[in-house]
Design an enzyme around this catalytic site. Structure first.
Site, PDB file in Angstrom:
ATOM      1  N   HIS A  53      -0.348   0.761  -0.570  1.00 51.25           N
ATOM      2  CA  HIS A  53      -1.623   0.194  -1.144  1.00 51.25           C
ATOM      3  C   HIS A  53      -2.739   0.833  -0.913  1.00 51.25           C
ATOM      4  O   HIS A  53      -3.647   0.661  -1.775  1.00 51.25           O
ATOM      5  CB  HIS A  53      -1.059  -1.346  -0.777  1.00 51.25           C
ATOM      6  CG  HIS A  53       0.070  -2.170  -1.099  1.00 51.25           C
ATOM      7  ND1 HIS A  53       1.084  -1.713  -0.459  1.00 51.25           N
ATOM      8  CD2 HIS A  53       0.155  -2.722  -2.311  1.00 51.25           C
ATOM      9  CE1 HIS A  53       1.838  -2.608  -1.220  1.00 51.25           C
ATOM     10  NE2 HIS A  53       1.580  -2.958  -2.251  1.00 51.25           N
ATOM     11  N   ASP A  84       5.284   2.682  -9.334  1.00 51.47           N
ATOM     12  CA  ASP A  84       4.871   1.431  -8.752  1.00 51.47           C
ATOM     13  C   ASP A  84       3.597   1.347  -9.374  1.00 51.47           C
ATOM     14  O   ASP A  84       3.014   1.992 -10.240  1.00 51.47           O
ATOM     15  CB  ASP A  84       4.826   2.012  -7.143  1.00 51.47           C
ATOM     16  CG  ASP A  84       5.015   0.535  -6.277  1.00 51.47           C
ATOM     17  OD1 ASP A  84       4.638  -0.604  -6.722  1.00 51.47           O
ATOM     18  OD2 ASP A  84       5.179   0.724  -5.065  1.00 51.47           O
TER      19      ASP A  84
END
Length: 609
Positions: A256, A329
């Site tokens: 992230h 993702d």
């Protein structure tokens, strides 16, 4: 893996992985048998649909996008404002009309998942808005419902233990039942694609993003449980998604916020990371999610796997023989944005072999970048058609062309039923792991220790569960006949807070301490030590990573619950009270705190009564 609030374990320790890798290197995949593929849909009909699409509609079908609001047409003003700021539209209906996106992803923070009836209404509103457009198509609605610490649909839907807890239970039938029940509830709310199960083999105790989201460190066990959950979800008519290919289990960087590198050799990757994905493919997995990380042994270009043709086409498609949907993702994560700009990422992902582009930070930029790449010849329209056909096949398999709407009846019949909730409790009871029990302190006698103080960490409650953890534990112990009080001390208790807890401990018969990723210098460790020094029996319950026990040598009893969701905390309380026997076995090794080269508790360790 989209919400950074669930990404970090908060564990700053970096123990060696040599012992774990050495132990696992010789383990080969046991491909669990799964259900056969469903009959192939009518490709000629789907190809005809593709042939009638405009280029703009084709580009839209490749995107899966977030949108704020509880309603497709009438969200709250704050959500309209957020949509205008981030996407340039007011509502989900306007998003579909402008970009013709093929999928929408639900998040709790986007206010999509307030409660089951509202979710079903939102899903039906999205389908109606899309199908009423010229050449309108049904929308593939998805979410992250891993259970445990990552879930977007909370109570009153049924919430199950997370993957590592299921790994501790070790039951394929439980994993299959979890998928079957959870899938049925998602489908009743109009959610047809679930970004679960996690197929990563977590061999790194310092992994900041996977951890308890993984079934464990043994690729054979992980493979079997992945295949079982896939069978459960897809048997209920929901597309399961194995993630994060080619494997995110041995990272110490959160994708992230950074760009991780996996240093495994090709041989080690084949033995450690590949087996669960092979098992998922053998089980007929509908979709596979990519990882935003670099694996030099598989592709030495420096590109993330999401943008790597050698990995996605060369290995996943050609070597592993996978022809289902490949979804990225979230494209808003730093791991995929660090090398190329947001306009290049979706184009490169499609060139690598991706079918669905998930949640770009700037949809207009990404959508136009793909459109331009086709018009300028970098991508062919035929390449888009290949991915669109895969997506349409999946929509057809899931019944979206035949029956796109769900109504309210399924919610009333299926979601959060008494039978489902009872099944979640039974599964949880087989996961709680007892690691230390000096002097047979547990089970805790109500007669000898009637008054119990529950202290400890109270991280934000995941998954829309009740929380806070200390309150849930105290409440559960109260229902089991103890007089229990809760005192939240947090993940970093101050000296004053510790002193207050110590003083409170002197007025009770026993203490339960909920710990959360304890490290060598953690104030949580000092809290437990000072509570033990009072002479009161202390039961430590690790409510996230099971490695806490290595930092708590003074605690006479230690349990691993693997998460702080209600279902796992209730199970821990029943084990403490002796209502059920502890049956969980460690799915990962716990290494010594003073010598990380040495294993303190191996895979498969667990005490009972």
């Amino acid at each position: 893996m989209h919400d950074t609030g669930t990404g970090s374990t908060g564990n700053t320790a970096h123990p060696s992985r040599r012992t774990v890798l050495a132990a696992m290197a010789g383990v080969t995949a046991a491909l669990a048998a799964g259900p056969a593929h469903a009959a192939a849909p009518d490709d000629s009909r789907l190809r005809a649909l593709v042939s009638r699409m405009t280029l703009e509609e084709k580009v839209g079908q490749l995107f899966v996008m977030r949108v704020y609001g509880h309603s497709a047409t009438a969200p709250d003003q704050a959500d309209i404002d957020a949509n205008l700021k981030e996407i340039g539209v007011r509502t989900a209906a306007e998003l579909l009309a402008k970009y013709r996106v093929g999928g929408i992803i639900y998040f709790a923070w986007a206010h999509n998942t307030r409660e089951p009836h509202q979710i079903a209404d939102l899903s039906d509103g999205i389908q109606k808005a899309s199908l009423e457009l010229p050449r309108g198509l049904p929308v593939l609605i998805s979410t992250d419902q891993e259970h445990g610490i990552v879930a977007r649909v909370g109570k009153p839907a049924t919430l199950f233990p997370g993957a590592m807890a299921v790994g501790a239970g070790g039951s394929r039938s439980d994993a299959r039942a979890l998928g079957r029940i959870a899938g049925a509830e998602l489908r009743a709310m109009g959610i047809r694609q679930d970004y679960s199960p996690v197929a990563d083999v977590n061999v790194n105790p310092a992994n900041p993003v996977i951890g308890v989201r993984s079934f464990g460190a043994d690729p054979r066990a992980v493979s079997a449980l992945v295949a079982a959950e896939v069978a459960g979800y897809q048997g209920s008519g929901v597309a399961a998604t194995a993630k994060h290919f080619p494997g995110h289990g041995d990272t110490n960087v959160d994708s992230h916020t950074g760009f991780p590198t996996i240093t495994h050799s090709r041989e080690l990757w084949e033995k450690l990371d590949a087996p669960p994905f092979r098992a998922a493919i053998a089980a007929g997995i509908d979709s596979i999610m990519t990882a935003h990380l670099m694996v030099p042994a598989l592709d030495d270009s420096g590109d993330p796997a999401t943008l790597s043709r050698p990995i996605l086409t060369g290995i996943l498609r050609e070597r592993l023989g996978y022809d289902g949907v490949v979804v990225t993702d979230s494209l808003g994560m730093e791991g995929v944005r660090s090398k190329y700009g947001d306009a290049r990422v979706p184009v490169l992902a499609l060139k690598a072999g991706v079918d669905q582009l998930l949640n770009p930070p700037d949809l207009d930029l990404a959508w136009n970048a793909v459109l331009t790449a086709v018009r300028e010849g970098e991508l062919t329209e035929a390449r888009l058609d290949v991915s669109i056909l895969r997506v349409l096949r999946l929509k057809s398999k899931l019944g979206l062309f035949r029956s796109p709407y769900v109504g309210q009846g399924g919610v009333d019949r299926v979601v959060g039923t008494r039978a489902h909730l009872a099944a979640a409790d039974r599964i949880a009871e087989r996961t709680t792991t007892l690691l230390v029990n000096e002097g047979r302190l547990l089970p805790l006698s109500r007669r000898r220790y009637p008054k119990v103080l529950v202290v400890g960490a109270d991280p934000a409650s995941p998954s829309g569960t009740t929380g806070p953890p200390t309150g849930v534990l105290a409440g559960a112990l109260g229902e089991l006949g103890f007089t229990a009080t809760a005192l939240s001390t947090g993940t970093a208790p101050s000296a004053a807070t510790i002193a207050k807890a110590v003083e409170a401990a002197r007025g009770v018969d026993a203490v339960v301490a909920a710990t959360y990723n304890v490290t060598a210098g953690s104030a949580q460790k000092a809290l437990v030590e000072q509570l033990v020094a009072t002479g009161r029996p202390v039961v430590a319950v690790a409510i996230r990573n099971p490695y806490d026990v290595a930092q708590l040598p003074s605690a006479p009893a230690c349990l691993a619950a693997y998460s702080w969701t209600d279902v796992e905390l209730r199970s821990a309380a029943r084990v403490i009270a002796g209502r059920v026997k502890p049956r969980g076995k460690l799915p990962v090794p716990v290494q010594r705190a003073d010598d990380p080269e040495q294993v303190l508790y191996p895979v498969g360790y667990g005490l009972s009564y």
